[in-house]
Every structure is written in C-alpha cells, then in structure tokens.
Design a protein around this motif. Structure first.
Motif, PDB file in Angstrom:
ATOM      1  N   SER A  30     -53.869  55.048 -24.615  1.00 59.11           N
ATOM      2  CA  SER A  30     -53.613  53.625 -24.767  1.00 59.11           C
ATOM      3  C   SER A  30     -53.209  52.943 -23.465  1.00 59.11           C
ATOM      4  CB  SER A  30     -52.512  53.402 -25.803  1.00 59.11           C
ATOM      5  OG  SER A  30     -51.319  54.055 -25.394  1.00 59.11           O
ATOM      6  N   GLN A  31     -52.672  53.702 -22.526  1.00 56.46           N
ATOM      7  CA  GLN A  31     -52.243  53.073 -21.281  1.00 56.46           C
ATOM      8  C   GLN A  31     -52.587  54.005 -20.129  1.00 56.46           C
ATOM      9  OE1 GLN A  31     -48.087  52.667 -22.302  1.00 56.46           O
ATOM     10  NE2 GLN A  31     -48.289  50.455 -22.478  1.00 56.46           N
ATOM     11  N   TYR A  32     -53.063  53.454 -19.083  1.00 58.96           N
ATOM     12  CA  TYR A  32     -53.371  54.270 -17.919  1.00 58.96           C
ATOM     13  C   TYR A  32     -53.369  53.415 -16.668  1.00 58.96           C
ATOM     14  CZ  TYR A  32     -57.814  52.769 -19.935  1.00 58.96           C
ATOM     15  OH  TYR A  32     -58.810  52.047 -20.536  1.00 58.96           O
ATOM     16  N   ALA A  33     -53.126  54.045 -15.558  1.00 62.63           N
ATOM     17  CA  ALA A  33     -53.182  53.368 -14.273  1.00 62.63           C
ATOM     18  C   ALA A  33     -54.612  52.938 -13.983  1.00 62.63           C
ATOM     19  CB  ALA A  33     -52.681  54.296 -13.171  1.00 62.63           C
ATOM     20  N   MET A  34     -54.751  51.815 -13.300  1.00 56.35           N
ATOM     21  CA  MET A  34     -56.077  51.325 -12.925  1.00 56.35           C
ATOM     22  C   MET A  34     -56.008  50.726 -11.536  1.00 56.35           C
ATOM     23  SD  MET A  34     -57.370  49.596 -16.507  1.00 56.35           S
ATOM     24  CE  MET A  34     -59.129  49.690 -16.127  1.00 56.35           C
ATOM     25  N   GLY A  35     -57.125  50.707 -10.877  1.00 59.02           N
ATOM     26  CA  GLY A  35     -57.112  50.183  -9.527  1.00 59.02           C
ATOM     27  C   GLY A  35     -58.431  49.592  -9.102  1.00 59.02           C
ATOM     28  N   TRP A  36     -58.387  48.945  -7.938  1.00 57.95           N
ATOM     29  CA  TRP A  36     -59.570  48.352  -7.325  1.00 57.95           C
ATOM     30  C   TRP A  36     -59.720  48.876  -5.898  1.00 57.95           C
ATOM     31  CZ3 TRP A  36     -63.048  45.392  -9.868  1.00 57.95           C
ATOM     32  CH2 TRP A  36     -62.653  44.816 -11.077  1.00 57.95           C
ATOM     33  N   PHE A  37     -60.953  49.183  -5.555  1.00 59.16           N
ATOM     34  CA  PHE A  37     -61.328  49.543  -4.199  1.00 59.16           C
ATOM     35  C   PHE A  37     -62.474  48.633  -3.784  1.00 59.16           C
ATOM     36  CE2 PHE A  37     -59.218  53.637  -3.149  1.00 59.16           C
ATOM     37  CZ  PHE A  37     -58.538  53.826  -4.334  1.00 59.16           C
ATOM     38  N   ARG A  38     -62.771  48.623  -2.489  1.00 59.66           N
ATOM     39  CA  ARG A  38     -63.925  47.872  -2.022  1.00 59.66           C
ATOM     40  C   ARG A  38     -64.593  48.605  -0.874  1.00 59.66           C
ATOM     41  NH1 ARG A  38     -60.793  42.650   0.684  1.00 59.66           N
ATOM     42  NH2 ARG A  38     -59.953  43.742   2.526  1.00 59.66           N
ATOM     43  N   GLN A  39     -65.882  48.312  -0.719  1.00 57.23           N
ATOM     44  CA  GLN A  39     -66.642  48.914   0.367  1.00 57.23           C
ATOM     45  C   GLN A  39     -67.546  47.861   0.981  1.00 57.23           C
ATOM     46  OE1 GLN A  39     -68.880  52.449  -0.644  1.00 57.23           O
ATOM     47  NE2 GLN A  39     -68.918  53.091   1.485  1.00 57.23           N
ATOM     48  N   ALA A  40     -67.310  47.576   2.245  1.00 57.02           N
ATOM     49  CA  ALA A  40     -68.138  46.631   2.990  1.00 57.02           C
ATOM     50  C   ALA A  40     -69.284  47.395   3.652  1.00 57.02           C
ATOM     51  CB  ALA A  40     -67.294  45.915   4.034  1.00 57.02           C
ATOM     52  N   PRO A  41     -70.369  46.716   3.990  1.00 61.03           N
ATOM     53  CA  PRO A  41     -71.508  47.388   4.631  1.00 61.03           C
ATOM     54  C   PRO A  41     -71.088  48.120   5.898  1.00 61.03           C
ATOM     55  CG  PRO A  41     -72.118  45.186   3.941  1.00 61.03           C
ATOM     56  CD  PRO A  41     -70.638  45.296   3.734  1.00 61.03           C
ATOM     57  N   GLY A  42     -71.462  49.373   5.993  1.00 61.52           N
ATOM     58  CA  GLY A  42     -71.168  50.160   7.172  1.00 61.52           C
ATOM     59  C   GLY A  42     -69.750  50.664   7.275  1.00 61.52           C
ATOM     60  N   LYS A  43     -68.957  50.433   6.228  1.00 68.81           N
ATOM     61  CA  LYS A  43     -67.562  50.869   6.247  1.00 68.81           C
ATOM     62  C   LYS A  43     -67.278  51.801   5.079  1.00 68.81           C
ATOM     63  CE  LYS A  43     -65.689  46.795   8.595  1.00 68.81           C
ATOM     64  NZ  LYS A  43     -64.640  45.730   8.546  1.00 68.81           N
ATOM     65  N   GLU A  44     -66.177  52.526   5.197  1.00 64.75           N
ATOM     66  CA  GLU A  44     -65.769  53.410   4.118  1.00 64.75           C
ATOM     67  C   GLU A  44     -65.094  52.592   3.005  1.00 64.75           C
ATOM     68  OE1 GLU A  44     -64.953  57.498   6.674  1.00 64.75           O
ATOM     69  OE2 GLU A  44     -63.333  56.537   5.564  1.00 64.75           O
ATOM     70  N   ARG A  45     -65.126  53.176   1.827  1.00 68.62           N
ATOM     71  CA  ARG A  45     -64.441  52.533   0.707  1.00 68.62           C
ATOM     72  C   ARG A  45     -62.943  52.520   0.985  1.00 68.62           C
ATOM     73  NH1 ARG A  45     -66.289  54.786  -4.888  1.00 68.62           N
ATOM     74  NH2 ARG A  45     -65.313  56.673  -4.033  1.00 68.62           N
ATOM     75  N   GLU A  46     -62.290  51.398   0.668  1.00 66.48           N
ATOM     76  CA  GLU A  46     -60.863  51.271   0.943  1.00 66.48           C
ATOM     77  C   GLU A  46     -60.114  50.765  -0.287  1.00 66.48           C
ATOM     78  OE1 GLU A  46     -60.073  48.400   4.010  1.00 66.48           O
ATOM     79  OE2 GLU A  46     -60.963  46.744   2.888  1.00 66.48           O
ATOM     80  N   PHE A  47     -58.867  51.166  -0.375  1.00 62.26           N
ATOM     81  CA  PHE A  47     -57.987  50.753  -1.458  1.00 62.26           C
ATOM     82  C   PHE A  47     -57.679  49.265  -1.348  1.00 62.26           C
ATOM     83  CE2 PHE A  47     -54.680  50.783  -4.507  1.00 62.26           C
ATOM     84  CZ  PHE A  47     -53.579  50.115  -3.965  1.00 62.26           C
ATOM     85  N   VAL A  48     -57.648  48.580  -2.489  1.00 60.01           N
ATOM     86  CA  VAL A  48     -57.308  47.163  -2.531  1.00 60.01           C
ATOM     87  C   VAL A  48     -56.009  46.950  -3.308  1.00 60.01           C
ATOM     88  CG1 VAL A  48     -58.017  44.879  -3.330  1.00 60.01           C
ATOM     89  CG2 VAL A  48     -59.718  46.447  -2.358  1.00 60.01           C
ATOM     90  N   ALA A  49     -55.983  47.403  -4.551  1.00 59.58           N
ATOM     91  CA  ALA A  49     -54.812  47.164  -5.400  1.00 59.58           C
ATOM     92  C   ALA A  49     -54.820  48.150  -6.564  1.00 59.58           C
ATOM     93  CB  ALA A  49     -54.807  45.735  -5.926  1.00 59.58           C
ATOM     94  N   ALA A  50     -53.636  48.384  -7.113  1.00 54.70           N
ATOM     95  CA  ALA A  50     -53.519  49.253  -8.281  1.00 54.70           C
ATOM     96  C   ALA A  50     -52.349  48.791  -9.126  1.00 54.70           C
ATOM     97  CB  ALA A  50     -53.336  50.710  -7.872  1.00 54.70           C
ATOM     98  N   ILE A  51     -52.411  49.166 -10.398  1.00 51.96           N
ATOM     99  CA  ILE A  51     -51.334  48.851 -11.322  1.00 51.96           C
ATOM    100  C   ILE A  51     -50.973  50.111 -12.077  1.00 51.96           C
ATOM    101  CG2 ILE A  51     -52.907  48.086 -13.151  1.00 51.96           C
ATOM    102  CD1 ILE A  51     -50.772  45.869 -13.751  1.00 51.96           C
ATOM    103  N   SER A  52     -49.677  50.324 -12.289  1.00 50.91           N
ATOM    104  CA  SER A  52     -49.217  51.548 -12.924  1.00 50.91           C
ATOM    105  C   SER A  52     -49.611  51.592 -14.399  1.00 50.91           C
ATOM    106  CB  SER A  52     -47.701  51.664 -12.807  1.00 50.91           C
ATOM    107  OG  SER A  52     -47.074  50.635 -13.565  1.00 50.91           O
ATOM    108  N   TRP A  53     -49.534  52.790 -14.962  1.00 46.30           N
ATOM    109  CA  TRP A  53     -49.938  52.939 -16.352  1.00 46.30           C
ATOM    110  C   TRP A  53     -49.039  52.163 -17.303  1.00 46.30           C
ATOM    111  CZ3 TRP A  53     -47.174  55.484 -20.305  1.00 46.30           C
ATOM    112  CH2 TRP A  53     -45.989  56.119 -19.890  1.00 46.30           C
TER     113      TRP A  53
END
Length: 126
Positions: A30-53
């Motif tokens: 029913s509850q779990y942590a979730m997050g957002w990452f992003r990846q720009a062209p030519g760059k590695e995926r990077e952490f953006v934001a997360a919320i606890s479970w």
C-alpha cells in the motif's frame, strides 16, 4: 512486478511549469518510496527527487531545490513532480522509479534495484 506509467511531459518556455505524474500498478503493497530521475542527451541518468514510503520525507537534488516539488497520493499509487521556474538545463527524459524493496528510501535515491517507467520527455526552450 511493478508497472510504472509516466505522463505530463511536454514543451514549455523557460520560467514555465509542468506537472509530471507516475502511476504504479502490479503490487499489493500500500505504501512505498518513489522517485524521479532524469537523463539529458549525452549525459548519465541523475537523481531529481524522492519521497519516502510514509510520505513524510522528501529528498531533492541541489539543482532543483526550491523549484521542483515531489508529492504522492498513496490511495492512487501515484507520485507527482511539480516543476516550476523551469530552465533549459531541465530538458531531459524524466523517469519514475520504485524500489524493489518498497520501503527503501535509500535505494530509490540512488536508483538501485528499482523498477523504472518508460520515461516522459520534458523540453524547456530559452
């Protein structure tokens, strides 16, 4: 198995706003942590934001603090990313992530052992 579907991306001018959504399905917890990452062209995926479970803690990359806000609706198994004061450097494909250990805030912050969505494109024009 968890399925994640992102939506809300698009083209916006610098200074504008977008709201991304990520709906999760396929698990019974029913509850779990979730997050957002992003990846720009030519760059590695990077952490953006997360919320606890519990929804009680949020985490942000320094580059987005004060401009992006993560929130969740556990009843809908959905996480949101409100993006304000957007900059051209925010242009990227944005991915939603859910840790396989659903209560692990740490895993979702580093993108380890996670389920991933297919991504949604955000383009910010100058």
């Amino acid at each position: 198995q968890v399925q994640l579907v992102e939506s809300g991306g698009g083209l916006v001018q610098a200074g504008g706003s977008l709201r991304l959504s990520c709906a999760a399905s396929g698990r019974t917890f029913s509850q779990y942590a979730m997050g957002w990452f992003r990846q720009a062209p030519g760059k590695e995926r990077e952490f953006v934001a997360a919320i606890s479970w519990t929804g009680g803690k949020t985490y942000y990359a320094d580059s987005v603090k004060g401009r992006l806000t993560i929130s969740s609706d556990n009843a809908k198994n959905t996480v949101y990313l409100q993006m304000n004061s957007l900059k051209p450097e925010d242009t990227a494909v944005y991915y939603c992530a859910v840790p396989r250990n659903p209560t692990s805030d740490y895993d979702v912050q580093i993108g380890r052992n996670c389920y991933w969505g297919q991504g949604t494109q955000v383009t910010v024009s100058s």
